[in-house]
Design an enzyme around this catalytic site. Structure first.
Site, PDB file in Angstrom:
ATOM      1  CD  GLN A  71      -8.895 -42.414   9.053  1.00  0.00           C
ATOM      2  OE1 GLN A  71      -8.623 -42.403   7.857  1.00  0.00           O
ATOM      3  NE2 GLN A  71      -7.977 -42.387   9.996  1.00  0.00           N
TER       4      GLN A  71
HETATM    5  N1  LIG Z   1     -13.766 -29.129  20.846  1.00  0.00           N
HETATM    6  C1  LIG Z   1     -13.499 -30.405  21.136  1.00  0.00           C
HETATM    7  N2  LIG Z   1     -12.675 -31.117  20.347  1.00  0.00           N
HETATM    8  C2  LIG Z   1     -12.446 -32.411  20.679  1.00  0.00           C
HETATM    9  C3  LIG Z   1     -13.031 -33.010  21.810  1.00  0.00           C
HETATM   10  N3  LIG Z   1     -12.620 -34.297  21.860  1.00  0.00           N
HETATM   11  C4  LIG Z   1     -11.793 -34.474  20.814  1.00  0.00           C
HETATM   12  N4  LIG Z   1     -11.674 -33.325  20.097  1.00  0.00           N
HETATM   13  C5  LIG Z   1     -10.888 -33.120  18.889  1.00  0.00           C
HETATM   14  O1  LIG Z   1     -11.416 -33.904  17.857  1.00  0.00           O
HETATM   15  C6  LIG Z   1     -10.372 -34.397  16.999  1.00  0.00           C
HETATM   16  C7  LIG Z   1     -10.470 -35.922  16.880  1.00  0.00           C
HETATM   17  O2  LIG Z   1     -10.178 -36.523  18.160  1.00  0.00           O
HETATM   18  P1  LIG Z   1      -9.673 -38.043  18.252  1.00  0.00           P
HETATM   19  O3  LIG Z   1      -9.616 -38.368  19.678  1.00  0.00           O
HETATM   20  O4  LIG Z   1      -8.474 -38.245  17.425  1.00  0.00           O
HETATM   21  O5  LIG Z   1     -10.899 -38.760  17.542  1.00  0.00           O
HETATM   22  P2  LIG Z   1     -11.067 -40.335  17.276  1.00  0.00           P
HETATM   23  O6  LIG Z   1     -12.482 -40.649  17.541  1.00  0.00           O
HETATM   24  O7  LIG Z   1     -10.052 -41.092  18.035  1.00  0.00           O
HETATM   25  O8  LIG Z   1     -10.806 -40.407  15.707  1.00  0.00           O
HETATM   26  P3  LIG Z   1     -10.243 -41.682  14.861  1.00  0.00           P
HETATM   27  O9  LIG Z   1      -9.047 -42.175  15.550  1.00  0.00           O
HETATM   28  O10 LIG Z   1      -9.982 -41.161  13.481  1.00  0.00           O
HETATM   29  O11 LIG Z   1     -11.347 -42.697  14.845  1.00  0.00           O
HETATM   30  C8  LIG Z   1      -9.080 -33.940  17.628  1.00  0.00           C
HETATM   31  O12 LIG Z   1      -8.681 -32.763  16.931  1.00  0.00           O
HETATM   32  C9  LIG Z   1      -9.463 -33.607  19.056  1.00  0.00           C
HETATM   33  O13 LIG Z   1      -8.656 -32.602  19.607  1.00  0.00           O
HETATM   34  C10 LIG Z   1     -13.904 -32.225  22.617  1.00  0.00           C
HETATM   35  O14 LIG Z   1     -14.480 -32.654  23.618  1.00  0.00           O
HETATM   36  N5  LIG Z   1     -14.112 -30.934  22.231  1.00  0.00           N
END
Ligand SMILES: Nc1nc2c(ncn2[C@@H]2O[C@H](COP(=O)(O)OP(=O)(O)OP(=O)(O)O)[C@@H](O)[C@H]2O)c(=O)[nH]1
Ligand SMILES: Nc1nc2c(ncn2[C@@H]2O[C@H](COP(=O)(O)OP(=O)(O)OP(=O)(O)O)[C@@H](O)[C@H]2O)c(=O)[nH]1
Ligand SMILES: [Mg+2]
Ligand SMILES: [Mg+2]
Lengths: 185, 234
Positions: A71
């Protein structure tokens, strides 16, 4: 494929401890990828406020993956984690074309950091399971990756949900460490 | 070995020339052997390379030259990226999988698009007809024919040389001889024309830099607006 089997492939590597930094905008899928690598449940993942680390030891070898929240208000803290990074893994949401310029700009700024000098960059082009996900060529142009001239970079299309492509990305990481590129110049 | 439009420059002349910095790019469709050839120049192990969907830069010395070699991915959905690197190169190494007859037409088209790019016409091109260790490898006449090479390079005034080779057969000092000889030819062509080539590279690089600077300025502006809007919402 879990972290342990990945580590087995690394036995021949001369490095003892590997530090992998997982960065990218919020919602890119960093934490989901990390959990997938560690063979953990991916059904309840919240936005990361601080960081997550997974660290596994095997045969005196240690792989440390640092996953830091993406974020906007957290991004200034990314720099606290740059020290001794062997590989930067940068995650993008390949279906969120509206944010390509923003994520490209963040990556460009990151790579100007002296502490990340020469570190190879793996770009996980995540969420390839979505119908409108961009191809590596489109991503490269959208993020303006050709401006990066002093780091090797590789785009790995993947889906953290289905697991497709995640392992291939790690293969690239290991090959680039083996050839000595993971070490600082 | 076949040379087109290429005369060898006297060996002795080169000896007196200063060290020169030369920028090259190695291109070709995926699985041709570009990364293996690049490792060969660097003296690194050539086994166990991964397909490239990205960019790597190899820096090495070759005779009196300090070489910067860009190794790019050749996959179909990545080839559109090549154009970003063409302004600054003095010459091109183009690698072909001579054993893959099904993809020779794809190879021809990718080469045609490359040679017809305004930043490439007139620059020397070394063609590595790779994987000659495989039984069914096309020979040089077949390759010239199937790539329509003669017409292509003559129309675009590219001095061209074809070397039959096997990139996998060695690395560093034990590197494949034809590749080494091809590289020598390429560097001779470049150094024989170094001043005008260098002038052209600088001019085209500068034009590209200006174009990109404009684009980035607009882009930064757009990113700033998006950020501001988000901040308002938060
Ligand atoms: N369709 C889809 N959704 C995904 C995929 N990878 C992650 N998501 C979704 O994207 C959203 C964010 O995933 P996170 O892993 O929390 O993302 P992050 O990069 O860690 O985000 P921050 O912790 O806020 O920096 C979640 O709702 C996941 O389920 C993917 O390969 N395909
Ligand atoms: N038999 C044979 N195989 C070769 C030779 N050179 C390369 N290969 C094999 O061809 C495959 C592709 O080689 P790379 O160097 O990765 O090909 P590339 O052109 O870099 O491909 P991309 O990175 O996908 O664009 C590898 O499995 C190599 O081992 C050769 O001279 N003979
Ligand atoms: Mg997270
Ligand atoms: Mg390659």
């Amino acid at each position: 494929m879990g972290l342990l089997s990945l580590l087995r492939k690394l036995k021949s590597s001369p490095d003892k401890e590997l530090r992998i930094l997982l960065l990218g905008l919020d919602n890119a899928g960093k934490t989901t990828i990390l959990k997938h690598l560690a063979s953990e449940d991916i059904s309840h993942i919240m936005p990361t406020q601080g960081f997550n680390i997974k660290s596994v030891s095997s045969d005196g070898f240690k792989l440390n993956v640092w996953d830091i929240g993406g974020q906007r208000n957290i991004r200034p803290y990314w720099r606290n984690y740059f020290e001794n990074t062997d590989i930067l893994v940068y995650v993008i949401d390949s279906a969120d074309q509206k944010r390509f310029e923003e994520t490209g700009a963040e990556l460009g700024e990151l790579l100007e950091e002296e502490k990340l000098g020469g570190v190879p960059v793996l770009i996980y082009a995540n969420k390839q399971d979505l119908f409108n996900a961009s191809s590596p060529g489109e991503i490269s142009e959208g993020l303006d990756l050709s401006q990066i001239r002093d780091h090797a970079w590789q785009i790995q299309p993947c889906s953290a949900i289905t697991g497709e492509g995640v392992r291939e990305g790690m293969d690239w990481v290991f090959k680039n460490i083996k050839s000595g590129k993971g070490k600082k110049k | 070995m076949i040379s087109m439009m290429g005369n060898c420059i006297a060996w002795t002349k080169k000896k007196r020339e200063p060290r020169r910095a030369v920028t090259l790019v190695i291109l070709g469709i995926d699985n041709a052997g570009k990364t293996v050839a690049t490792k060969g120049f660097q003296g690194e192990p050539v086994e166990d390379v991964a397909p490239t969907v990205g960019f790597d830069v190899a820096e090495f010395k070759f005779q009196k030259f300090d070489i910067t070699l860009y190794d790019l991915g050749g996959r179909k959905n990545f080839r559109d990226v090549w154009h970003n690197y063409l302004a600054e190169v003095h010459g091109v190494i183009y690698v072909i999988d001579s054993s893959n007859h099904e993809r020779i037409e794809e190879t021809r088209l990718a080469l045609k698009n490359l040679i017809e790019h305004p930043c490439i016409g007139g620059k020397p091109i070394l063609i590595l007809a790779n994987k000659q260790d495989l039984d069914n490898a096309l020979d040089e006449l077949d390759i010239c024919d199937r790539l329509n090479l003669e017409e292509l390079v003559n129309q675009n005034k590219c001095p061209t040389r074809v070397e039959l080779c096997s990139a996998l057969s060695g690395t560093g000092k034990k590197m494949d001889k034809p590749i080494k000889e091809g590289m020598l030819w390429l560097l001779e062509r470049i150094s024989g024309d170094f001043e005008s080539l260098g002038e052209r590279v600088n001019k085209e690089k500068e034009a590209q830099r200006q174009r990109e600077a404009e684009e980035r300025k607009l882009k930064r502006e757009r990113v700033r607006k998006i950020k501001e809007e988000r901040e308002k919402k938060e």
